[in-house]
Design a protein around this motif. Structure first.
Motif, mmCIF file in Angstrom:
data_model
loop_
_atom_site.group_PDB
_atom_site.id
_atom_site.type_symbol
_atom_site.label_atom_id
_atom_site.label_comp_id
_atom_site.label_asym_id
_atom_site.label_seq_id
_atom_site.Cartn_x
_atom_site.Cartn_y
_atom_site.Cartn_z
ATOM 1 N N TRP A 1 -8.440 -7.387 10.183
ATOM 2 C CA TRP A 1 -9.649 -6.212 10.061
ATOM 3 C C TRP A 1 -8.590 -5.525 10.536
ATOM 4 O O TRP A 1 -8.125 -5.476 11.890
ATOM 5 C CB TRP A 1 -10.097 -5.696 10.997
ATOM 6 N N PRO A 2 -8.052 -4.092 10.725
ATOM 7 C CA PRO A 2 -8.424 -3.146 9.658
ATOM 8 C C PRO A 2 -7.545 -2.883 7.684
ATOM 9 O O PRO A 2 -6.925 -2.462 7.393
ATOM 10 C CB PRO A 2 -7.980 -1.416 9.938
ATOM 11 N N ALA A 3 -6.921 -3.966 8.191
ATOM 12 C CA ALA A 3 -6.178 -3.976 6.515
ATOM 13 C C ALA A 3 -6.390 -4.012 5.447
ATOM 14 O O ALA A 3 -5.812 -3.308 4.479
ATOM 15 C CB ALA A 3 -5.889 -5.850 6.522
ATOM 16 N N PRO A 4 -8.215 -4.224 5.107
ATOM 17 C CA PRO A 4 -8.840 -3.666 3.659
ATOM 18 C C PRO A 4 -8.327 -2.135 4.002
ATOM 19 O O PRO A 4 -8.102 -1.228 2.664
ATOM 20 C CB PRO A 4 -9.925 -4.085 4.230
ATOM 21 N N LEU A 5 -8.278 -1.284 4.697
ATOM 22 C CA LEU A 5 -8.004 0.100 4.703
ATOM 23 C C LEU A 5 -6.723 0.628 4.476
ATOM 24 O O LEU A 5 -7.031 0.957 3.585
ATOM 25 C CB LEU A 5 -8.653 0.476 6.424
ATOM 26 N N VAL A 6 -5.644 -0.415 5.026
ATOM 27 C CA VAL A 6 -4.286 -0.071 4.567
ATOM 28 C C VAL A 6 -3.974 -0.045 3.237
ATOM 29 O O VAL A 6 -3.255 0.541 2.461
ATOM 30 C CB VAL A 6 -3.986 -0.506 5.713
ATOM 31 N N LEU A 7 -4.180 -0.879 3.206
ATOM 32 C CA LEU A 7 -4.547 -1.837 1.398
ATOM 33 C C LEU A 7 -5.200 -0.845 0.045
ATOM 34 O O LEU A 7 -4.991 -0.314 -0.615
ATOM 35 C CB LEU A 7 -4.794 -3.293 1.133
ATOM 36 N N SER A 8 -6.125 0.047 0.967
ATOM 37 C CA SER A 8 -7.001 0.386 0.061
ATOM 38 C C SER A 8 -5.629 2.283 -0.051
ATOM 39 O O SER A 8 -5.905 2.542 -1.071
ATOM 40 C CB SER A 8 -8.078 0.870 0.548
ATOM 41 N N GLY B 1 6.580 -1.274 -6.012
ATOM 42 C CA GLY B 1 6.838 -2.074 -4.469
ATOM 43 C C GLY B 1 4.999 -1.741 -4.113
ATOM 44 O O GLY B 1 5.263 -2.612 -3.353
ATOM 45 N N ILE B 2 4.411 -1.836 -4.135
ATOM 46 C CA ILE B 2 3.394 -1.262 -3.982
ATOM 47 C C ILE B 2 2.384 -2.586 -4.432
ATOM 48 O O ILE B 2 1.567 -3.232 -3.950
ATOM 49 C CB ILE B 2 2.126 0.420 -4.366
ATOM 50 N N LEU B 3 2.349 -2.484 -5.767
ATOM 51 C CA LEU B 3 2.469 -3.750 -6.757
ATOM 52 C C LEU B 3 2.647 -5.595 -5.892
ATOM 53 O O LEU B 3 1.640 -5.915 -5.898
ATOM 54 C CB LEU B 3 2.582 -4.063 -7.972
ATOM 55 N N ALA B 4 3.858 -5.376 -5.781
ATOM 56 C CA ALA B 4 4.171 -6.599 -5.049
ATOM 57 C C ALA B 4 3.828 -6.332 -4.488
ATOM 58 O O ALA B 4 3.165 -8.209 -3.999
ATOM 59 C CB ALA B 4 5.346 -6.219 -5.289
ATOM 60 N N ALA B 5 3.457 -5.960 -3.202
ATOM 61 C CA ALA B 5 3.337 -6.086 -1.956
ATOM 62 C C ALA B 5 1.301 -6.664 -1.997
ATOM 63 O O ALA B 5 1.373 -7.131 -0.951
ATOM 64 C CB ALA B 5 2.938 -4.816 -0.964
ATOM 65 N N LEU B 6 1.212 -5.935 -2.543
ATOM 66 C CA LEU B 6 -0.582 -6.760 -2.453
ATOM 67 C C LEU B 6 -0.556 -7.693 -3.559
ATOM 68 O O LEU B 6 -1.759 -8.392 -2.836
ATOM 69 C CB LEU B 6 -1.406 -5.369 -3.723
ATOM 70 N N TRP B 7 0.140 -8.019 -4.495
ATOM 71 C CA TRP B 7 -0.167 -9.687 -4.473
ATOM 72 C C TRP B 7 0.589 -10.491 -3.667
ATOM 73 O O TRP B 7 0.201 -11.889 -3.564
ATOM 74 C CB TRP B 7 0.853 -9.614 -6.260
ATOM 75 N N ALA B 8 1.830 -10.131 -3.341
ATOM 76 C CA ALA B 8 2.300 -10.915 -2.348
ATOM 77 C C ALA B 8 0.765 -11.201 -0.480
ATOM 78 O O ALA B 8 0.660 -12.404 -0.747
ATOM 79 C CB ALA B 8 3.649 -10.413 -1.392
ATOM 80 N N ILE C 1 7.509 -11.059 -9.188
ATOM 81 C CA ILE C 1 7.864 -9.542 -11.436
ATOM 82 C C ILE C 1 7.511 -9.096 -10.852
ATOM 83 O O ILE C 1 8.789 -7.935 -11.042
ATOM 84 C CB ILE C 1 6.845 -10.624 -12.149
ATOM 85 N N PHE C 2 6.876 -7.927 -9.798
ATOM 86 C CA PHE C 2 6.814 -6.121 -10.026
ATOM 87 C C PHE C 2 7.854 -6.224 -8.880
ATOM 88 O O PHE C 2 8.830 -5.348 -9.570
ATOM 89 C CB PHE C 2 5.492 -6.369 -9.348
ATOM 90 N N PHE C 3 7.970 -6.920 -8.221
ATOM 91 C CA PHE C 3 9.614 -6.936 -7.376
ATOM 92 C C PHE C 3 11.302 -6.965 -8.425
ATOM 93 O O PHE C 3 11.685 -5.842 -8.089
ATOM 94 C CB PHE C 3 9.998 -7.844 -5.703
ATOM 95 N N TRP C 4 11.265 -7.621 -8.813
ATOM 96 C CA TRP C 4 12.209 -7.979 -9.535
ATOM 97 C C TRP C 4 12.098 -6.833 -11.176
ATOM 98 O O TRP C 4 13.434 -5.990 -11.380
ATOM 99 C CB TRP C 4 12.240 -8.620 -10.813
ATOM 100 N N GLU C 5 11.490 -6.868 -11.161
ATOM 101 C CA GLU C 5 11.327 -5.654 -12.830
ATOM 102 C C GLU C 5 11.293 -4.304 -12.350
ATOM 103 O O GLU C 5 11.851 -3.323 -12.676
ATOM 104 C CB GLU C 5 10.189 -5.943 -14.064
ATOM 105 N N GLY C 6 10.459 -4.111 -11.368
ATOM 106 C CA GLY C 6 10.134 -2.288 -10.747
ATOM 107 C C GLY C 6 11.245 -2.317 -9.812
ATOM 108 O O GLY C 6 11.772 -0.895 -9.835
#
Length: 217
Positions: A20-27, A50-57, A88-93
């Protein structure tokens, strides 16, 4: 399942107490991604990727590797799968710049918007209504809401686009949907529809119907 329902939801509690408060930051990151699609700029496509890559990392390291592995040895495989998705998101995006996101107002876009809205709004409310209260509930940044959000965002991809970014979310939609049947997480039934949407996007080959170019992987 190598764990009980109580252990499963107990992991959520331990995770939330630690991050906490990571869920708020991610949202917040998720909302920024939506804004970048509605009001695009020259750099917004890379930023969304980059946001999608960060979420999956985050999902791979902060949840699967650190917490879920305590009760399920398969969590290490799930972490590797999620890191693959992030890569994949990082490489392709961000490296190849092959991912472009745009609101087009067609049926696919509205389905994507519904998935995003479900992940960020309906999913947590549903969890609360069925008795999964915080901190023992899945919040955004955990596997299933993140998968729903990701597939919703990928519905905004502008053709032609590579198929690879869809692969990991589609695989996870099949894995995560099992929670609806074995763990009583009814809201995860939505992953079935989201996964079918992802398969559709892959089968379309990432190109408009009038194009006959070779598949782009």
């Amino acid at each position: 399942m190598p764990f009980t329902v109580e252990q499963f939801f107990g992991v959520f509690g331990a995770y939330h107490e630690a991050v906490w408060p990571a869920p708020l930051v991610l949202s917040g990151l998720a909302l920024i991604g939506i804004v970048l699609i509605i009001r695009p700029s020259r750099w917004s496509h890379a930023a969304v990727a980059g946001i999608l890559a960060a979420l999956w990392a985050w999902l791979a390291i902060a949840y699967h590797f650190v917490f879920f592995a305590r009760i399920n040895p398969l969590a290490y495989a799930f972490a590797a799968l999620s890191l693959g998705g992030a890569s994949i998101f990082f490489w392709e995006g961000l490296v190849r710049h092959r991912l472009r996101f745009e609101w087009r107002g067609n049926a696919r876009a509205w389905i994507g918007a519904a998935l995003v809205g479900f992940a960020l709004g309906v999913y947590p409310v549903w969890s609360w209504l069925v008795g999964h209260t915080y901190p023992h509930m899945p919040t955004f940044g955990l596997p299933c809401p993140t998968t729903l959000y990701t597939l919703g965002m990928l519905a905004f991809l502008v053709p032609p686009y590579p198929r690879w970014p869809l692969l990991v979310p589609v695989i996870w939609s099949a894995i995560g949907a099992q929670a609806a049947f074995f763990l009583g997480v009814g809201q995860d039934l939505s992953l079935i529809g989201a996964g079918l949407m992802g398969v559709y996007l892959m089968m379309r080959n990432g190109r408009p119907r009038h194009e006959t170019a070779k598949p782009t992987w």
